[in-house]
Design an enzyme around this catalytic site. Structure first.
Site, PDB file in Angstrom:
ATOM      1  N   ARG A 174      13.095 -38.377  51.279  1.00 37.91           N
ATOM      2  CA  ARG A 174      12.002 -38.880  50.449  1.00 37.91           C
ATOM      3  C   ARG A 174      10.691 -38.281  50.925  1.00 37.91           C
ATOM      4  O   ARG A 174      10.570 -37.852  52.061  1.00 37.91           O
ATOM      5  CB  ARG A 174      11.937 -40.411  50.514  1.00 37.91           C
ATOM      6  CG  ARG A 174      13.042 -41.087  49.719  1.00 37.91           C
ATOM      7  CD  ARG A 174      12.699 -42.548  49.453  1.00 37.91           C
ATOM      8  NE  ARG A 174      12.213 -43.196  50.656  1.00 37.91           N
ATOM      9  CZ  ARG A 174      13.001 -43.675  51.608  1.00 37.91           C
ATOM     10  NH1 ARG A 174      14.305 -43.583  51.494  1.00 37.91           N
ATOM     11  NH2 ARG A 174      12.485 -44.238  52.670  1.00 37.91           N
ATOM     12  N   LYS A 216      17.636 -45.121  62.549  1.00 35.72           N
ATOM     13  CA  LYS A 216      18.087 -44.828  61.183  1.00 35.72           C
ATOM     14  C   LYS A 216      19.437 -44.124  61.207  1.00 35.72           C
ATOM     15  O   LYS A 216      19.588 -43.080  61.834  1.00 35.72           O
ATOM     16  CB  LYS A 216      17.028 -43.957  60.496  1.00 35.72           C
ATOM     17  CG  LYS A 216      17.354 -43.591  59.068  1.00 35.72           C
ATOM     18  CD  LYS A 216      16.102 -43.094  58.351  1.00 35.72           C
ATOM     19  CE  LYS A 216      16.408 -42.428  57.041  1.00 35.72           C
ATOM     20  NZ  LYS A 216      15.194 -42.080  56.280  1.00 35.72           N
ATOM     21  N   ARG A 229       2.527 -50.644  62.481  1.00 36.81           N
ATOM     22  CA  ARG A 229       1.226 -50.647  63.157  1.00 36.81           C
ATOM     23  C   ARG A 229       1.437 -51.083  64.591  1.00 36.81           C
ATOM     24  O   ARG A 229       2.094 -52.084  64.855  1.00 36.81           O
ATOM     25  CB  ARG A 229       0.278 -51.623  62.480  1.00 36.81           C
ATOM     26  CG  ARG A 229      -0.240 -51.091  61.172  1.00 36.81           C
ATOM     27  CD  ARG A 229      -1.495 -51.789  60.755  1.00 36.81           C
ATOM     28  NE  ARG A 229      -1.309 -53.221  60.599  1.00 36.81           N
ATOM     29  CZ  ARG A 229      -2.306 -54.084  60.511  1.00 36.81           C
ATOM     30  NH1 ARG A 229      -3.560 -53.673  60.606  1.00 36.81           N
ATOM     31  NH2 ARG A 229      -2.077 -55.363  60.339  1.00 36.81           N
TER      32      ARG A 229
HETATM   33  C1  BTN Z   1      15.526 -40.204  53.178  1.00 32.67           C
HETATM   34  O1  BTN Z   1      15.821 -41.104  53.965  1.00 32.67           O
HETATM   35  O2  BTN Z   1      14.448 -39.620  53.259  1.00 32.67           O
HETATM   36  C2  BTN Z   1      16.506 -39.828  52.099  1.00 32.67           C
HETATM   37  C3  BTN Z   1      17.529 -38.862  52.594  1.00 32.67           C
HETATM   38  C4  BTN Z   1      18.550 -38.463  51.526  1.00 32.67           C
HETATM   39  C5  BTN Z   1      19.432 -37.341  51.998  1.00 32.67           C
HETATM   40  C6  BTN Z   1      20.555 -37.062  51.031  1.00 32.67           C
HETATM   41  S1  BTN Z   1      21.784 -35.983  51.711  1.00 32.67           S
HETATM   42  C7  BTN Z   1      22.533 -35.860  50.136  1.00 32.67           C
HETATM   43  C8  BTN Z   1      21.417 -35.749  49.125  1.00 32.67           C
HETATM   44  N1  BTN Z   1      20.984 -34.378  48.986  1.00 32.67           N
HETATM   45  C9  BTN Z   1      19.730 -34.208  49.398  1.00 32.67           C
HETATM   46  O3  BTN Z   1      19.105 -33.135  49.379  1.00 32.67           O
HETATM   47  N2  BTN Z   1      19.215 -35.376  49.817  1.00 32.67           N
HETATM   48  C10 BTN Z   1      20.175 -36.444  49.698  1.00 32.67           C
END
Ligand code: BTN
Length: 265
Positions: A61, A127, A261
């Site tokens: 994201r 995570k 924070r």
């Molecule tokens: C995040 O936490 O930022 C989201 C990560 C999402 C990763 C997955 S891997 C499969 C799919 N293909 C991508 O390019 N991204 C998602």
């Protein structure tokens, strides 16, 4: 022999009586979300799945990249044709997070997965999985690409992730088999999303939202999202994060990256 195989995932899905798939697996791609988007445009059915053993440009994201080395983890994208009104579509990504958290719970048996709003899956304050849902609204129908990255066997991460990331293996899971984990994850995502769709059609929230709230990793923590700072105070019926400013009302936040924070002197 690799523990990732499209036929084994399909077998496992039919054993679980799930009519999802077909499942396509490639050794390497740029991003499975891009591949799934192309398949969706060509008419792939609801529930079609694309997996890759590794991604050269995995997306997270925001502007983040997703660490996607070969032989270790799950990188999966599902073509989804949600039966949801446009105003409820943003909830889909949250329901997917619940499905992934349930998967992690099942694999780890005695540990609880938490969700850092909107849909990062955490165990022991690290995570283990991330979700990237990319939706397009069509005339009457919408299509969403549900992308999930779940760290399975990985034991080493790049320096910038070393203190924040974990994997099922590092969390103590044994006999890990990516095909079985993938099938279970697809089933759990489907169940959580169907709960959201059915409940929405009946004007209810659905149990998935109660579960999201019970897994809320942020609640009670001091947070900042954009220019809103305060104490995380739960998630409202629209899936927005509530942030209570000092002595004030809770402000609903619909999107943005949440940082913690730290108290300053
Ligand atoms: C995040 O936490 O930022 C989201 C990560 C999402 C990763 C997955 S891997 C499969 C799919 N293909 C991508 O390019 N991204 C998602």
């Amino acid at each position: 022999m690799s523990d990732l195989s499209s036929s084994r995932i399909e077998e496992e899905l039919s054993r679980l009586a799930m009519r999802l798939g077909p499942v396509a697996l490639v050794d390497e791609t740029a991003s499975t979300n891009d591949d799934a988007r192309i398949l969706a445009r060509r008419g792939a059915p609801h529930g079609a799945v694309v997996l890759a053993d590794c991604q050269s440009a995995g997306r997270g994201r925001g502007a983040h990249r997703w660490h996607s080395p070969p032989g270790e983890n799950l990188y999966a994208s599902l073509v989804w044709r949600p039966r949801l009104e446009a105003s409820r579509l943003a909830l889909l990504a949250l329901a997917v997070g619940v499905g992934v958290a349930r998967t992690v719970d099942r694999v780890l048996a005695s540990r609880r997965a938490w969700i850092k709003w909107p849909n990062d899956v955490f165990v022991d304050d690290r995570k283990v999985a991330g979700v990237l849902v990319e939706a397009t609204l069509g005339a009457g129908a919408s299509t969403a690409i549900i992308g999930v990255g779940l760290n399975v066997h990985g034991r080493q991460f790049p320096e910038e992730l070393a203190s924040t990331a974990t994997s099922l293996a590092l969390l103590g899971a044994v006999d890990l088999d990516r095909s079985r984990v993938a099938a279970r994850m697809i089933v759990e995502i489907d169940m959580a999303c169907r709960d959201l769709e059915l409940a929405s059609s009946e004007g209810r929230n659905g149990l998935w939202l109660d579960e999201l709230r019970s897994r809320d990793w942020l609640v009670g923590r001091e947070v900042r999202v954009g220019d809103v700072a305060g104490r995380a105070a739960g998630i409202d019926d629209q899936g927005r994060l509530l942030v209570r400013r000092d002595g004030g009302l809770a402000v609903p936040v619909s999107s943005g990256e949440v940082s913690l924070r730290v108290a300053t002197r």
